[in-house]
Design a protein around this motif. Sequence first.
Motif, PDB file in Angstrom:
ATOM      1  N   GLU A   1       0.969  -1.203   0.156  1.00 51.64           N
ATOM      2  CA  GLU A   1       0.105   0.075  -0.007  1.00 51.64           C
ATOM      3  C   GLU A   1       0.889   1.324  -0.058  1.00 51.64           C
ATOM      4  OE1 GLU A   1      -0.117   1.814   2.897  1.00 51.64           O
ATOM      5  OE2 GLU A   1       1.539   0.552   3.362  1.00 51.64           O
TER       6      GLU A   1
ATOM      7  N   ASP B   1       0.403  -5.479   2.147  1.00 49.26           N
ATOM      8  CA  ASP B   1      -1.014  -5.806   2.773  1.00 49.26           C
ATOM      9  C   ASP B   1      -1.526  -7.085   2.166  1.00 49.26           C
ATOM     10  OD1 ASP B   1      -3.058  -5.021   4.303  1.00 49.26           O
ATOM     11  OD2 ASP B   1      -3.888  -3.983   2.644  1.00 49.26           O
TER      12      ASP B   1
ATOM     13  N   ILE C   1      -2.748  -9.768   4.085  1.00 47.79           N
ATOM     14  CA  ILE C   1      -1.945 -11.182   4.572  1.00 47.79           C
ATOM     15  C   ILE C   1      -2.983 -11.924   5.305  1.00 47.79           C
ATOM     16  CG2 ILE C   1      -0.149 -12.057   5.903  1.00 47.79           C
ATOM     17  CD1 ILE C   1       1.618  -9.410   5.171  1.00 47.79           C
ATOM     18  N   GLY C   2      -3.504 -11.091   6.547  1.00 45.86           N
ATOM     19  CA  GLY C   2      -4.468 -12.033   7.529  1.00 45.86           C
ATOM     20  C   GLY C   2      -5.487 -12.311   6.651  1.00 45.86           C
TER      21      GLY C   2
ATOM     22  N   ARG D   1       4.312  -5.255  11.553  1.00 46.84           N
ATOM     23  CA  ARG D   1       5.416  -5.872  10.371  1.00 46.84           C
ATOM     24  C   ARG D   1       6.289  -4.693   9.730  1.00 46.84           C
ATOM     25  NH1 ARG D   1       2.476 -10.513   8.917  1.00 46.84           N
ATOM     26  NH2 ARG D   1       0.316 -10.378   9.250  1.00 46.84           N
TER      27      ARG D   1
ATOM     28  N   HIS E   1      -0.242  -1.174  14.724  1.00 46.81           N
ATOM     29  CA  HIS E   1      -1.539  -1.122  14.043  1.00 46.81           C
ATOM     30  C   HIS E   1      -2.225  -2.641  13.876  1.00 46.81           C
ATOM     31  CE1 HIS E   1      -4.743  -0.172  10.984  1.00 46.81           C
ATOM     32  NE2 HIS E   1      -4.115  -1.312  10.109  1.00 46.81           N
TER      33      HIS E   1
ATOM     34  N   MET F   1      -5.440  -3.845  15.774  1.00 42.80           N
ATOM     35  CA  MET F   1      -6.702  -4.191  14.799  1.00 42.80           C
ATOM     36  C   MET F   1      -7.051  -5.842  15.031  1.00 42.80           C
ATOM     37  SD  MET F   1      -7.454  -1.729  13.256  1.00 42.80           S
ATOM     38  CE  MET F   1      -7.352  -0.876  14.779  1.00 42.80           C
ATOM     39  N   ASN F   2      -6.176  -6.608  15.704  1.00 44.25           N
ATOM     40  CA  ASN F   2      -6.508  -7.841  15.996  1.00 44.25           C
ATOM     41  C   ASN F   2      -5.593  -8.432  17.056  1.00 44.25           C
ATOM     42  OD1 ASN F   2      -7.011 -10.631  16.145  1.00 44.25           O
ATOM     43  ND2 ASN F   2      -6.377 -11.092  13.980  1.00 44.25           N
TER      44      ASN F   2
ATOM     45  N   ARG G   1      -5.614 -10.589  19.008  1.00 39.44           N
ATOM     46  CA  ARG G   1      -5.272 -12.028  19.126  1.00 39.44           C
ATOM     47  C   ARG G   1      -5.549 -12.562  20.393  1.00 39.44           C
ATOM     48  NH1 ARG G   1      -1.678 -13.541  13.808  1.00 39.44           N
ATOM     49  NH2 ARG G   1      -2.145 -11.644  12.666  1.00 39.44           N
TER      50      ARG G   1
ATOM     51  N   MET H   1     -13.259  -9.286  11.214  1.00 41.01           N
ATOM     52  CA  MET H   1     -13.660  -8.911   9.716  1.00 41.01           C
ATOM     53  C   MET H   1     -13.018  -9.105   8.674  1.00 41.01           C
ATOM     54  SD  MET H   1     -13.525  -4.922  10.408  1.00 41.01           S
ATOM     55  CE  MET H   1     -11.957  -3.866  10.310  1.00 41.01           C
TER      56      MET H   1
ATOM     57  N   ARG I   1     -11.063  -8.222   5.322  1.00 40.46           N
ATOM     58  CA  ARG I   1     -10.545  -7.010   4.650  1.00 40.46           C
ATOM     59  C   ARG I   1     -10.494  -7.115   3.290  1.00 40.46           C
ATOM     60  NH1 ARG I   1      -5.525  -6.437   6.099  1.00 40.46           N
ATOM     61  NH2 ARG I   1      -5.435  -4.543   5.515  1.00 40.46           N
TER      62      ARG I   1
ATOM     63  N   PHE J   1     -11.179   1.075   1.248  1.00 48.90           N
ATOM     64  CA  PHE J   1     -11.354   0.216   2.083  1.00 48.90           C
ATOM     65  C   PHE J   1     -12.761  -0.447   1.951  1.00 48.90           C
ATOM     66  CE2 PHE J   1      -8.571  -1.594   5.136  1.00 48.90           C
ATOM     67  CZ  PHE J   1      -7.578  -0.488   5.384  1.00 48.90           C
TER      68      PHE J   1
ATOM     69  N   GLN K   1     -13.077   0.523  14.873  1.00 43.72           N
ATOM     70  CA  GLN K   1     -12.962   1.720  14.337  1.00 43.72           C
ATOM     71  C   GLN K   1     -12.748   2.733  15.784  1.00 43.72           C
ATOM     72  OE1 GLN K   1     -11.958   3.040  11.346  1.00 43.72           O
ATOM     73  NE2 GLN K   1     -12.050   5.220  12.039  1.00 43.72           N
TER      74      GLN K   1
HETATM   75  C1  HEM Z   1      -5.202   3.908   5.178  1.00 45.58           C
HETATM   76  C2  HEM Z   1      -5.229   3.177   6.443  1.00 45.58           C
HETATM   77  C3  HEM Z   1      -4.708   1.750   6.524  1.00 45.58           C
HETATM   78  C4  HEM Z   1      -3.531   1.191   6.182  1.00 45.58           C
HETATM   79  C5  HEM Z   1      -2.495   2.069   5.200  1.00 45.58           C
HETATM   80  C6  HEM Z   1      -3.380  -0.226   6.712  1.00 45.58           C
HETATM   81  C7  HEM Z   1      -2.769  -1.064   6.247  1.00 45.58           C
HETATM   82  C8  HEM Z   1      -2.635  -2.183   6.920  1.00 45.58           C
HETATM   83  C9  HEM Z   1      -1.628  -3.221   6.714  1.00 45.58           C
HETATM   84  C10 HEM Z   1      -0.363  -3.014   5.815  1.00 45.58           C
HETATM   85  C11 HEM Z   1      -1.735  -4.264   7.332  1.00 45.58           C
HETATM   86  C12 HEM Z   1      -1.097  -5.763   7.456  1.00 45.58           C
HETATM   87  C13 HEM Z   1      -1.235  -6.694   6.608  1.00 45.58           C
HETATM   88  C14 HEM Z   1      -2.262  -7.816   7.074  1.00 45.58           C
HETATM   89  O1  HEM Z   1      -1.918  -8.060   8.101  1.00 45.58           O
HETATM   90  O2  HEM Z   1      -2.911  -8.314   6.153  1.00 45.58           O
HETATM   91  C15 HEM Z   1      -2.824  -4.152   8.121  1.00 45.58           C
HETATM   92  C16 HEM Z   1      -3.607  -4.930   8.876  1.00 45.58           C
HETATM   93  C17 HEM Z   1      -5.000  -5.012   9.530  1.00 45.58           C
HETATM   94  N1  HEM Z   1      -5.684  -3.661   9.185  1.00 45.58           N
HETATM   95 FE1  HEM Z   1      -5.254  -2.112   8.487  1.00 45.58          FE
HETATM   96  N2  HEM Z   1      -4.562  -0.260   7.305  1.00 45.58           N
HETATM   97  C18 HEM Z   1      -5.393   0.936   7.457  1.00 45.58           C
HETATM   98  C19 HEM Z   1      -6.574   1.101   8.094  1.00 45.58           C
HETATM   99  C20 HEM Z   1      -7.329   0.110   8.715  1.00 45.58           C
HETATM  100  C21 HEM Z   1      -8.662   0.468   9.478  1.00 45.58           C
HETATM  101  C22 HEM Z   1      -9.318   1.721   9.384  1.00 45.58           C
HETATM  102  C23 HEM Z   1      -9.027  -0.693   9.907  1.00 45.58           C
HETATM  103  C24 HEM Z   1     -10.109  -1.102  10.753  1.00 45.58           C
HETATM  104  C25 HEM Z   1     -11.075  -0.075  11.193  1.00 45.58           C
HETATM  105  C26 HEM Z   1      -7.779  -1.907   9.765  1.00 45.58           C
HETATM  106  C27 HEM Z   1      -7.755  -2.988  10.050  1.00 45.58           C
HETATM  107  C28 HEM Z   1      -6.776  -3.878   9.935  1.00 45.58           C
HETATM  108  C29 HEM Z   1      -7.047  -5.272  10.558  1.00 45.58           C
HETATM  109  C30 HEM Z   1      -8.347  -5.860  11.131  1.00 45.58           C
HETATM  110  C31 HEM Z   1      -5.684  -5.848   9.983  1.00 45.58           C
HETATM  111  C32 HEM Z   1      -5.426  -7.451  10.327  1.00 45.58           C
HETATM  112  C33 HEM Z   1      -4.701  -7.481  11.655  1.00 45.58           C
HETATM  113  C34 HEM Z   1      -4.449  -8.928  12.027  1.00 45.58           C
HETATM  114  O3  HEM Z   1      -5.286  -9.715  11.659  1.00 45.58           O
HETATM  115  O4  HEM Z   1      -3.390  -9.445  12.468  1.00 45.58           O
HETATM  116  N3  HEM Z   1      -7.027  -1.028   8.914  1.00 45.58           N
HETATM  117  N4  HEM Z   1      -3.437  -2.988   7.582  1.00 45.58           N
END
Ligand code: HEM
Length: 438
Positions: free
Chosen positions: A165, A171, A173-174, A260, A305, A309-310, A312, A325, A327, A352, A367
């Motif tokens: 991203e 991005d 992954i999960g 990460r 982040h 966001m999780n 665990r 949820m 993604r 998103f 959020q």
């Molecule tokens: C522009 C804003 C954002 C960017 C650049 C971003 C980027 C990322 C990246 C690079 C990952 C790691 C990839 C992965 O584990 O799959 C990630 C994971 C995640 N993000 Fe974001 N994200 C953003 C906003 C958000 C928002 C607003 C939410 C929820 C309200 C969110 C929820 C999650 C969740 C649930 C995960 C997976 C966590 C896990 O399972 O360990 N993200 N995000």
Amino acid sequence: MSLELKDIQSGVLRPRPSPYAATYILLRIDDRQPGRELMRRAGAVVNSAANPTSKTGDAWLSIALTFQGLKALGVPQESLDSFPPEFQRGMAARADVLGDTGESAPEHWEKPLGTSEVHAVVTALAPNQERLEEVLARGRKALEEIPGIKPIWRQDCYALPNDKEHFGYKDGIGQPLIEGSGVPGNNPNEQPLKAGEFVLGHLDEMGNNLFPKPDALGRNGSFAVFRKLQQRVGAFRRFLKSNSTSPDEQEFLAAKMMGRWRSGAPLARCPLHDDPAVGMDRSKHNDFMYKEDDPRGLKTPIESHLRRMNPRDSDVIGIPRLHRMLRRGTVYGPPLPEGQLEDDGVDRGFMFAFIGAHIDRQFEFIQSQWLNSGEFAGRGDAKDPIAGACNGTETFTIPERPIRRTIEGMPRFVVTRGGEYAFLPSITALKWLADLPG
Ligand code: HEM
């Protein structure tokens, strides 16, 4: 037990391809009859989740309806009343809960996002531009040439190299494992989640099965949360630079903020150095928990982040499994040239799409409680360092020995440009909507 995959839209269960090309189109329905014709034709062109891992199924078209869209179709009042209140109100009306204030407030959103004109959201997703064009042509023929249906907004998205991203992180992954979906998850430590967390009309993790009525409309549907999030890449790069003394330190800080490395390698497995091979390895890049190995966040900060966001199995207030949820995020806009530290005024960011059966307990909870507050983990009002609604007064704390490091004055790197809550009807429901009387 297997889900009725033929009745569920592909966009609900199937992970997006990588690489990908995507287009989002918003439609306005001016009259209920053309609206119902749209539903009839959509029933024939949207893809179902049958054969969720087949190669040919990785290009698809999906259609979702806002609450205003359901009203425009003439859905009976008792059905409308059976939808959850936050969906009925729509995303713009939930701005305070979501932290969409100041420059992210709905009055500054890109029109027509957040207005009562948005009735349907058509998403086309494919592994490349050529296949996307085929999907779009199929959709255009079926969906756009109906008088009374107006396309009112469009966003094209293209993958950046290596599924990164704009801030430079890999991005997508999960992937949670959903009972009966046939789609593999990639964290072997996570028990499969009940189907009702993502597909309406099935038991969820709380033992409930609440869904919009009648059955033909609600069952096998889901909800999608669409959000256009603009990323300030220059500001993000300047922040990393001004809080580090070397390029290596910048990468380390970037990893601590995300949880990460930019390669996708998790700090949980690679705490001190990046290992791009782990970032690429599907069997390793999401295979970790936090509680036993890293209770204090010395590897993956509690405030990163990923861990917010999780969480665990971390010790937090609440039960993380109730707030999962799917993604489906895709990148829009050209990358800011390498090394450039000033934003150039070009619109770039993330479209998103979050999928889940419970907008309030999944998206809105994450959020408001995990992204824009730190209370759940005893971190006061600290916000997410990547995507939180920071205003320059927040801190970001990195647990370290002998003493933790706290960065003050966290800037806001992500601004909301608009969004919608939408209902993803089942294939049966599309027909039910097409055949509504009156
Ligand atoms: C522009 C804003 C954002 C960017 C650049 C971003 C980027 C990322 C990246 C690079 C990952 C790691 C990839 C992965 O584990 O799959 C990630 C994971 C995640 N993000 Fe974001 N994200 C953003 C906003 C958000 C928002 C607003 C939410 C929820 C309200 C969110 C929820 C999650 C969740 C649930 C995960 C997976 C966590 C896990 O399972 O360990 N993200 N995000």
